[in-house]
Design a protein around this motif. Sequence first.
Motif, PDB file in Angstrom:
ATOM      1  N   GLU A  17       1.472 -31.299  17.583  1.00 13.08           N
ATOM      2  CA  GLU A  17       1.102 -30.693  18.764  1.00 13.08           C
ATOM      3  C   GLU A  17       1.728 -29.188  18.906  1.00 13.08           C
ATOM      4  O   GLU A  17       2.711 -29.068  18.185  1.00 13.08           O
ATOM      5  N   VAL A  51       5.274 -32.412  14.606  1.00 12.55           N
ATOM      6  CA  VAL A  51       5.140 -33.874  15.300  1.00 12.55           C
ATOM      7  C   VAL A  51       5.952 -33.826  16.283  1.00 12.55           C
ATOM      8  O   VAL A  51       7.392 -33.583  15.929  1.00 12.55           O
ATOM      9  N   PRO A  52       5.858 -34.184  17.444  1.00  9.31           N
ATOM     10  CA  PRO A  52       6.909 -34.396  18.569  1.00  9.31           C
ATOM     11  C   PRO A  52       7.986 -35.452  18.193  1.00  9.31           C
ATOM     12  O   PRO A  52       7.839 -36.621  17.832  1.00  9.31           O
ATOM     13  N   ALA A  97       7.599 -39.228  19.120  1.00 11.04           N
ATOM     14  CA  ALA A  97       6.623 -39.880  18.321  1.00 11.04           C
ATOM     15  C   ALA A  97       6.839 -40.426  16.877  1.00 11.04           C
ATOM     16  O   ALA A  97       6.806 -41.394  16.522  1.00 11.04           O
ATOM     17  N   ARG A 104       3.575 -42.860  22.587  1.00 14.79           N
ATOM     18  CA  ARG A 104       3.017 -43.064  21.105  1.00 14.79           C
ATOM     19  C   ARG A 104       4.075 -43.787  20.209  1.00 14.79           C
ATOM     20  O   ARG A 104       3.780 -44.561  19.435  1.00 14.79           O
ATOM     21  N   GLU A 148       1.310 -38.964  25.796  1.00 15.63           N
ATOM     22  CA  GLU A 148       2.646 -38.643  25.812  1.00 15.63           C
ATOM     23  C   GLU A 148       3.423 -39.250  24.701  1.00 15.63           C
ATOM     24  O   GLU A 148       3.247 -40.371  24.145  1.00 15.63           O
ATOM     25  N   ALA A 149       4.220 -38.244  23.953  1.00 18.70           N
ATOM     26  CA  ALA A 149       4.857 -38.438  22.653  1.00 18.70           C
ATOM     27  C   ALA A 149       5.526 -39.735  22.745  1.00 18.70           C
ATOM     28  O   ALA A 149       5.796 -40.566  21.718  1.00 18.70           O
ATOM     29  N   ASP A 150       6.320 -39.804  23.924  1.00 16.77           N
ATOM     30  CA  ASP A 150       7.359 -41.066  24.108  1.00 16.77           C
ATOM     31  C   ASP A 150       6.725 -42.277  23.899  1.00 16.77           C
ATOM     32  O   ASP A 150       7.071 -43.349  23.421  1.00 16.77           O
TER      33      ASP A 150
END
Length: 211
Positions: free
Chosen positions: A152, A179-180, A183, A119, A115-117
Amino acid sequence: PYTTLFRSDRGAGAGVPRVAVIQAEDARAATADQLQLLIRVASMPSSPLQADAVRALGRLERPEVVTHLLPLLEAQAPAVRAEAANALAQCAGREVEAVRAGRDRLLQRLVGEREADVRGAIAESLGRLPTESAAIAADIERALLAVASRTEVTKKVQTRAAGGRIVGLTLTPTKDIAVPVPALLGALRGLESFSRVRARAQQGLMPATVE
């Protein structure tokens, strides 16, 4: 009246009224009972109050709470994992053992976190923790750079509009590789905290990080 109201609130889980968690957080767990309530709710994956309790524990800024937060990095809910990462940095402070335990577990969780959040939250917390050696500082910097660089592939939904009205919705196979944002923001905030500490020690960042 508030207790009666919140006991019937669907947000209250396992018999714990939401107002009790709010009061314990506001009082910074001034009593042993309030502290135990927050610890208990934070460990209840079935409770919608779990993330709230984890956040409240972080705001206590007590190193002894770290042991209760470490397992929550493996919680099923991403929001709980993110709150646990933030809470670890808040509670560890500069207590050596708490910092080491929190840093080690954060780095471990980062490896498999999808999960980007989460990370982003982990990266931000890693940047806030003190480093006691150049080798550890280098490991943290590389970890933050990796989060800021991990791309991603996501599918995009495109819409068509005319005259102020949406006249058609087209699902396309268009893909975006980047890159999200959650993150990236977390990594940048972590690097900001990290670089401030390095600057005070008259030490700079690695060329790759600067680039």
